[in-house]
Write an enzyme that holds these catalytic residues in place. Structure first.
Site, PDB file in Angstrom:
ATOM      1  N   ASP A   1       1.462  -1.531 -21.298  1.00 13.00           N
ATOM      2  CA  ASP A   1       2.680  -1.474 -20.493  1.00 13.00           C
ATOM      3  C   ASP A   1       2.699  -0.146 -19.756  1.00 13.00           C
ATOM      4  O   ASP A   1       2.364   0.896 -20.330  1.00 13.00           O
ATOM      5  CB  ASP A   1       3.896  -1.551 -21.440  1.00 13.00           C
ATOM      6  CG  ASP A   1       5.002  -2.446 -20.916  1.00 13.00           C
ATOM      7  OD1 ASP A   1       5.448  -2.209 -19.786  1.00 13.00           O
ATOM      8  OD2 ASP A   1       5.414  -3.358 -21.652  1.00 13.00           O
TER       9      ASP A   1
ATOM     10  N   ASP B   1      12.715  -9.424 -24.041  1.00 13.10           N
ATOM     11  CA  ASP B   1      14.046  -9.307 -23.446  1.00 13.10           C
ATOM     12  C   ASP B   1      14.838 -10.611 -23.524  1.00 13.10           C
ATOM     13  O   ASP B   1      16.005 -10.650 -23.117  1.00 13.10           O
ATOM     14  CB  ASP B   1      13.934  -8.914 -21.963  1.00 13.10           C
ATOM     15  CG  ASP B   1      13.323  -7.533 -21.759  1.00 13.10           C
ATOM     16  OD1 ASP B   1      13.579  -6.642 -22.594  1.00 13.10           O
ATOM     17  OD2 ASP B   1      12.593  -7.348 -20.769  1.00 13.10           O
TER      18      ASP B   1
END
Ligand code: GLC
Ligand code: CA
Length: 527
Positions: free
Chosen positions: A99, A331
């Protein structure tokens, strides 16, 4: 068309805090991931892992607030542990995607500490600082995704700084050449260490209106698939996705291409946009390799909805661009809870048979469910600010065994595991042909063995009952047909071939003229 590894790969997302704890402190770590490489590359058979942030961080947003882009937080291990992990992954032909958080650093990053130290510090302009409005209020009406003004006043220097997310996550000023150069160097750091690619966090936020104008206020708030409260009351035309972003992504791509001889490097961006605007992030094959496509995350769960999601993406794809799908991430509500257990099986069968790169969120291969975490135990800053939006529930530890804390840790896990019936773990599911894990493994195996599924064409099969979404994948002489019954009633559809995989494990053998599908059942036929 030349296919690189990322076209054909099944990607698996790891939230490192929650995958495997190697030292009993209750928090997953890099050595923990390294200890599970055989599971990933062997048992499950995925081709690449995307690891959410493990950088040094005060953890205000659980690692998406980066205090050093070129190191590992001691909580997760060391750079040596990272190198060991990459080496072990590559030995197993498993690619490693990390990431990268370009829009904002942590407010504890040395760059920001310098930037906020004085107005004439050389790094002042590495972040976005603006004078207050004449009445002392913030410079414009921008709102943070996590609610509240996107500006925080700094008493010491008398200006506001911008943060599209938490105030602990100041936005980097990508229009400053030195800041840009320093950030691009952080990519080179990891490329030299051998990573195969990057997932770019919230990356369309990186370029804003250079005049920092207020966003238009909407008469009625426009909510996406989540109600973000006051954030949805603005039209977000100035605070993200400024067209200059494309020039920036071309530079990012050039950095990756510069390291791609002999080892093709890859980028995938988190871009919550739709249609043609979304597709623009492919550029002319010179920006992101792909922007994540989130259409499957929400919808009314009908056959026509699923077909529309697939075909909308296909329609807007630029020439030569490669599609992708996701069913969940760190998320979103766990798919087994969002759609229900049986639908999660059907969705997985769809994900792994569609054209384009699939990404599986850790634990979804077990059907892990969303944890219901009481307000006083919630850790996610978003949920603490806006009840209902907390993301802890999809971030609980990976469930490995039937033992204590599901074998994730020998200590006290940072979030409790959730295992109704004791069956949502690898150990319990491995030997069970009916398990979600067995289905996922079988689908990955079938995809691996089929050019039609990995790289073949996509065509919808017409003329079937309206609850059925079916498609044909073809490459060379090989054809694979996929039938998905989204309805509550059984259906019979005309079909021929050999069953390669099905949501019902018992289903196998030849299909001769008629395929019977129960409600929420799907089947993959080789012909
Ligand atoms: C992305 C991440 C999310 C994070 C946010 C801010 O949306 O996926 O987890 O909170 O960016 O970095
Ligand atoms: Ca640990």
């Amino acid at each position: 068309m030349k296919y690189e590894w990322w076209h054909e790969a099944v990607v698996y997302q790891i939230y490192p805090r929650s995958f495997m704890d190697s030292n009993g402190d209750g928090i997953g770590d890099l050595a923990g991931i390294a200890s599970k490489l055989d599971y990933l590359a062997g048992t499950l058979g995925v081709d690449a892992v995307w690891i959410s942030p493990f950088y040094p961080s005060p953890m205000a947003d659980f690692g998406y607030d980066v205090a050093d882009y070129t190191d590992v937080d001691p909580m997760f291990g060391t750079l040596d542990d990272f190198d060991t992990l990459v080496e072990g992954a590559h030995e197993r032909d498993l690619k490693v995607i990390i990431d990268w958080v370009p829009n904002h650093s942590s407010s504890q990053h040395p760059w920001f500490l310098e930037s906020r130290s004085s107005r004439d510090n050389p790094k002042r302009d590495w972040y976005v600082w603006k004078d207050p409005a004449p009445d002392g209020s913030p410079p414009n009406n921008w709102i943070s995704v996590f609610s509240g003004p996107a500006w925080t006043f700094d008493e010491h220097t008398g200006q506001y700084y911008l943060h599209s997310f938490l105030s602990e996550q100041p936005d980097i000023n990508w229009r400053n050449d030195k800041a840009k150069a320093a950030m691009l160097d952080t990519l080179r750091f990891w490329l030299r260490r051998g990573v195969d690619g990057f997932r770019l966090d919230a990356c369309h936020f990186s370029m804003k209106d250079p005049l920092y104008r207020s966003n238009p206020v909407l008469d009625t708030p426009r909510h996406g698939y989540k109600n973000l409260g006051e954030y949805d009351s603005l039209e977000h035309i100035h605070d993200r996705g400024h067209p200059d972003i494309h020039g920036l992504f071309r530079e990012v791509r050039a950095v990756l291409d510069g390291f791609s001889a002999g080892q093709p490097r890859f980028s995938v961006g988190e871009i919550h946009l739709e249609g043609e605007e979304w597709a623009r992030y492919y550029g002319n094959g010179d920006e992101l390799h792909m922007p994540y496509y989130f259409g499957m995350l929400h919808g009314d769960w009908t056959a026509s909805w699923a077909r529309e999601v697939v075909e909308t993406q296909e329609r807007v794809l630029p020439p030569g661009a490669w599609p992708n799908h996701v069913l969940g991430n760190h998320d979103e509500t766990r798919i087994a809870t969002r759609y229900g257990e049986r639908r999660a099986r059907l969705a997985t069968l769809m994900l792994l048979t569609l054209r384009g790169t699939p990404t599986i969120y850790y634990g979804d291969e077990l059907g892990m469910v969303q944890a219901d975490i009481p307000p006083d135990r919630q850790q996610d800053p978003w949920g603490r600010r806006q009840p209902g939006l907390g993301r802890d529930g999809c971030r609980t530890p990976m469930q490995w065994t039937t033992g204590e804390h599901a074998g994730f840790t020998t200590g006290q896990p940072w979030l409790e595991t959730v295992d109704p019936g004791g069956a949502l773990n690898v150990q319990a599911q491995l030997g069970d042909p009916d398990s979600m894990l067995s289905l996922t493994r079988r689908l990955i195996e079938v995809r691996k063995g089929s050019n039609a599924l990995r790289t073949g064409s996509y065509d919808a099969i017409e003329g079937l009952p309206e609850t059925v979404f079916a498609y044909r994948r073809g490459a060379g002489g090989e054809t694979v047909c996929v039938y998905l019954n989204f309805g509550d009633e059984p259906v019979r559809v005309p079909a021929e071939g050999t069953l390669l995989a099905a949501t019902r494990s018992g289903a196998s053998g030849p299909v001769d003229g008629v395929l019977a599908l129960d409600s929420l059942d799907g089947a993959v036929l080789g012909t």
